[in-house]
Scaffold this active site. Structure first.
Site, PDB file in Angstrom:
ATOM      1  N   HIS A 206       0.796  -1.271  -0.566  1.00 24.34           N
ATOM      2  CA  HIS A 206       0.539  -0.116   0.020  1.00 24.34           C
ATOM      3  C   HIS A 206       0.673   1.395  -0.121  1.00 24.34           C
ATOM      4  CE1 HIS A 206       0.531   0.473   4.143  1.00 24.34           C
ATOM      5  NE2 HIS A 206       0.780   0.877   3.898  1.00 24.34           N
TER       6      HIS A 206
HETATM    7  C1  UD1 Z   1      -1.708   5.915   5.617  1.00 22.33           C
HETATM    8  C2  UD1 Z   1      -1.135   6.398   6.331  1.00 22.33           C
HETATM    9  C3  UD1 Z   1       0.135   5.349   6.260  1.00 22.33           C
HETATM   10  C4  UD1 Z   1      -0.395   3.770   6.756  1.00 22.33           C
HETATM   11  C5  UD1 Z   1      -1.512   3.847   6.381  1.00 22.33           C
HETATM   12  C6  UD1 Z   1      -2.085   2.204   6.527  1.00 22.33           C
HETATM   13  C7  UD1 Z   1      -0.748   8.667   5.672  1.00 22.33           C
HETATM   14  C8  UD1 Z   1       0.439   9.778   5.513  1.00 22.33           C
HETATM   15  N1  UD1 Z   1       0.015   7.606   5.532  1.00 22.33           N
HETATM   16  O1  UD1 Z   1      -2.058   5.503   4.247  1.00 22.33           O
HETATM   17  O2  UD1 Z   1       0.949   6.423   6.875  1.00 22.33           O
HETATM   18  O3  UD1 Z   1      -0.122   3.133   6.591  1.00 22.33           O
HETATM   19  O4  UD1 Z   1      -3.040   4.574   6.370  1.00 22.33           O
HETATM   20  O5  UD1 Z   1      -2.927   1.676   6.005  1.00 22.33           O
HETATM   21  O6  UD1 Z   1      -0.587   9.591   6.982  1.00 22.33           O
HETATM   22  N2  UD1 Z   1      -9.677   4.846   1.101  1.00 22.33           N
HETATM   23  C9  UD1 Z   1     -10.114   4.188   1.366  1.00 22.33           C
HETATM   24  N3  UD1 Z   1     -10.908   3.905   2.906  1.00 22.33           N
HETATM   25  C10 UD1 Z   1     -10.313   4.314   3.715  1.00 22.33           C
HETATM   26  C11 UD1 Z   1      -8.953   5.441   4.194  1.00 22.33           C
HETATM   27  C12 UD1 Z   1      -8.651   5.309   2.685  1.00 22.33           C
HETATM   28  O7  UD1 Z   1     -11.084   3.559   0.856  1.00 22.33           O
HETATM   29  O8  UD1 Z   1     -10.904   4.184   5.211  1.00 22.33           O
HETATM   30  C13 UD1 Z   1      -8.366   4.578   0.171  1.00 22.33           C
HETATM   31  C14 UD1 Z   1      -9.380   6.106  -0.574  1.00 22.33           C
HETATM   32  O9  UD1 Z   1      -8.648   6.528  -1.651  1.00 22.33           O
HETATM   33  C15 UD1 Z   1      -8.009   7.162  -0.224  1.00 22.33           C
HETATM   34  C16 UD1 Z   1      -6.527   6.323   0.123  1.00 22.33           C
HETATM   35  O10 UD1 Z   1      -7.016   4.809   0.650  1.00 22.33           O
HETATM   36  O11 UD1 Z   1      -7.453   8.363  -1.509  1.00 22.33           O
HETATM   37  C17 UD1 Z   1      -5.275   6.218   0.659  1.00 22.33           C
HETATM   38  O12 UD1 Z   1      -5.270   6.910   2.109  1.00 22.33           O
HETATM   39  P1  UD1 Z   1      -4.675   7.437   2.868  1.00 22.33           P
HETATM   40  O13 UD1 Z   1      -5.400   7.373   4.466  1.00 22.33           O
HETATM   41  O14 UD1 Z   1      -4.109   8.798   2.465  1.00 22.33           O
HETATM   42  O15 UD1 Z   1      -3.671   7.098   3.228  1.00 22.33           O
HETATM   43  P2  UD1 Z   1      -2.606   5.165   3.415  1.00 22.33           P
HETATM   44  O16 UD1 Z   1      -2.682   4.823   2.020  1.00 22.33           O
HETATM   45  O17 UD1 Z   1      -4.369   4.406   3.679  1.00 22.33           O
HETATM   46  N1  UDP Z   2      -3.752  -5.963   8.824  1.00 21.51           N
HETATM   47  C1  UDP Z   2      -5.152  -6.436   8.776  1.00 21.51           C
HETATM   48  N2  UDP Z   2      -5.992  -6.531   8.055  1.00 21.51           N
HETATM   49  C2  UDP Z   2      -5.281  -6.439   6.388  1.00 21.51           C
HETATM   50  C3  UDP Z   2      -4.253  -5.938   6.275  1.00 21.51           C
HETATM   51  C4  UDP Z   2      -3.567  -5.498   7.746  1.00 21.51           C
HETATM   52  O1  UDP Z   2      -5.651  -6.466  10.053  1.00 21.51           O
HETATM   53  O2  UDP Z   2      -5.706  -6.637   5.077  1.00 21.51           O
HETATM   54  C5  UDP Z   2      -3.779  -4.996  10.161  1.00 21.51           C
HETATM   55  C6  UDP Z   2      -1.726  -6.019  10.243  1.00 21.51           C
HETATM   56  O3  UDP Z   2      -1.781  -6.900  10.762  1.00 21.51           O
HETATM   57  C7  UDP Z   2      -0.907  -4.539  11.019  1.00 21.51           C
HETATM   58  C8  UDP Z   2      -1.771  -3.226  10.593  1.00 21.51           C
HETATM   59  O4  UDP Z   2      -3.123  -3.466  10.211  1.00 21.51           O
HETATM   60  O5  UDP Z   2      -1.649  -4.571  11.969  1.00 21.51           O
HETATM   61  C9  UDP Z   2      -0.470  -2.777   9.119  1.00 21.51           C
HETATM   62  O6  UDP Z   2      -1.591  -1.799   8.317  1.00 21.51           O
HETATM   63  P1  UDP Z   2      -1.051  -1.024   7.562  1.00 21.51           P
HETATM   64  O7  UDP Z   2       0.046  -2.431   6.930  1.00 21.51           O
HETATM   65  O8  UDP Z   2      -1.995  -1.107   6.401  1.00 21.51           O
HETATM   66  O9  UDP Z   2       0.228   0.158   8.419  1.00 21.51           O
HETATM   67  P2  UDP Z   2       1.064   0.588   8.202  1.00 21.51           P
HETATM   68  O10 UDP Z   2       1.940  -1.119   9.815  1.00 21.51           O
HETATM   69  O11 UDP Z   2       2.330  -0.448   6.867  1.00 21.51           O
HETATM   70  O12 UDP Z   2       0.947   1.456   8.603  1.00 21.51           O
END
Ligand code: UD1
Ligand code: UDP
Length: 363
Positions: A206
């Site tokens: 992601h």
């Molecule tokens: C965010 C965090 C990242 C973390 C990740 C965990 C920042 C800069 N990034 O990244 O550090 O690893 O969360 O998963 O804070 N979207 C949905 N549903 C949701 C949320 C997002 O569909 O509930 C989609 C939207 O299209 C959105 C995209 O995901 O534009 C990215 O979401 P965003 O919260 O901006 O960043 P993440 O990639 O989720």
């Molecule tokens: N996770 C989850 N379901 C999923 C993918 C991840 O519960 O389908 C959990 C995973 O075990 C971990 C956290 O979500 O605890 C990781 O989140 P993510 O990779 O989105 O964020 P990051 O740690 O990179 O910020």
């Protein structure tokens, strides 16, 4: 004693979960949960409140998705209003998402002491949005709860004074410890996906540097396809919505890769526990793999969890096909005897004890 916990994304909810449950049991502590709404889809948000027995947030700002500046700015406006109303003794933020930065900055500007949990992680790659967040939060937070000696050293190298640093361990240790047995009983994901333990690969992607570049994403998926065929193991890919959007928009091909919706924690932990190798660009999954003694291949050029690489639990493979293939081959034969560098269970309890002590000292 009044504590504010501010968060907004999947990993923050999961990693705060043990600490939130503990807060509910402390009679001399009142607390409030402030959810920014950065994550809002059921499977990235509410599912974890249900599964991990968490109370509903007291506030949800419903900020949602937006470019970084807009998203963080809106969070600051909303968080400031709530902090003025609640007037907590301290604010707790965790990790490196925009929600954590906004929480720390809003509190610091109001002179409310900030405790940063998971302080001191550094990838040394400033093109990563989270690295900027980490650097800024650790500068403005008053109390830095850092996972281990590696992360403490990162803070000291930046000139941060040792008396602001508390080596607490990482709260993910508590979450894994308290959920692993439940997941083994409650989750039937292996049966549902017809998987044999230790005979499948688990994949997540992601990070913008992988997910937002269609050609690169396709190359990674093609490589995983070859790996799947070579070892005759399926690849299970619970897909973050960010990545799913790019897959759909560019009609990318997933031949032998089994894509699923993002999973709840119990199903996901069960999948992690029994994977032969975890392939990921996630931060928290590098830790969980290490704690579970499952070999990890990180599909990035750098990591803020370098201790996992140093102890042999993780290979930083990057995204070139031959490097991913070599790393998988090597990790399939890993001896899995590393020591977990993130602390023993009880991290969340220790953090709460120290937070209470900090509040008594301020009073
Ligand atoms: C965010 C965090 C990242 C973390 C990740 C965990 C920042 C800069 N990034 O990244 O550090 O690893 O969360 O998963 O804070 N979207 C949905 N549903 C949701 C949320 C997002 O569909 O509930 C989609 C939207 O299209 C959105 C995209 O995901 O534009 C990215 O979401 P965003 O919260 O901006 O960043 P993440 O990639 O989720
Ligand atoms: N996770 C989850 N379901 C999923 C993918 C991840 O519960 O389908 C959990 C995973 O075990 C971990 C956290 O979500 O605890 C990781 O989140 P993510 O990779 O989105 O964020 P990051 O740690 O990179 O910020």
């Amino acid at each position: 004693m009044h504590v504010g916990l501010i968060f907004g994304t999947r990993p923050e909810i999961i990693k705060f979960s043990a600490l939130i449950r503990l807060c509910s049991t402390h009679s001399n502590l009142s607390f409030f949960l402030l959810h920014t709404g950065q994550h809002y889809s059921y499977e990235l948000d509410k599912i974890f409140f249900d599964e991990l027995n968490l109370p509903n947030p007291d506030y949800n700002l419903h900020i949602g998705s937006a470019p970084h500046g807009e998203q963080t700015g809106k969070m600051l406006i909303g968080i400031e209003q709530i902090l003025l109303k609640e007037n907590p003794d301290v604010v707790l933020v965790l990790g490196d998402p925009n929600s954590a930065l906004a929480g720390a900055l809003a509190a610091a500007k109001l002179h409310i002491p900030v405790c940063h949990i998971e302080a001191g992680r550094r990838s040394h790659n400033r093109s990563m949005p989270e690295e900027l967040n980490r650097l800024m939060i650790d500068q403005i937070a008053d109390h830095l709860f850092t996972p281990n000696e590696w992360t403490r050293q990162n803070l000291l190298k930046e000139g941060i004074s040792d008396d602001r640093i508390i080596v607490s361990g990482d709260p993910i240790v508590d979450v894994v410890a308290s959920s692993k047995d439940t997941a083994a009983v409650c989750s039937d994901i292996l049966q549902r996906l017809s998987l044999e333990p230790e005979q499948y690969f688990l994949l997540t992607l992601h990070r913008p540097e992988n997910a937002d570049i269609p050609n690169k994403l396709q190359t990674i998926l093609n490589t995983l396809d070859i790996i799947s065929a070579k070892y005759a193991y399926p690849v299970i890919f619970p897909c973050h919505p960010r990545t799913k959007k790019v897959l759909a928009m560019h009609k990318l091909i997933l031949k032998n890769i089994q894509i699923t919706e993002p999973l709840g924690y119990m199903d996901f932990l069960q999948l992690e526990t029994h994977a032969s190798v975890i392939l990921t660009d996630s931060g928290s999954m590098q830790e969980e793999a290490c704690i579970l003694h499952v070999p990890c291949v990180t599909l990035r050029e750098d990591t803020e969890r370098s201790e996992t690489v140093q102890i042999g639990a993780n290979i930083l493979a990057g995204t070139r096909p031959e490097c991913i293939m070599d790393a998988v081959e090597s990790m399939l034969h890993a001896d899995k005897i590393w020591q977990n560098p993130f602390g023993e269970p009880g991290v969340s309890e220790r953090i709460i004890r120290d937070v209470l002590y900090i509040i008594t000292k301020i009073a």
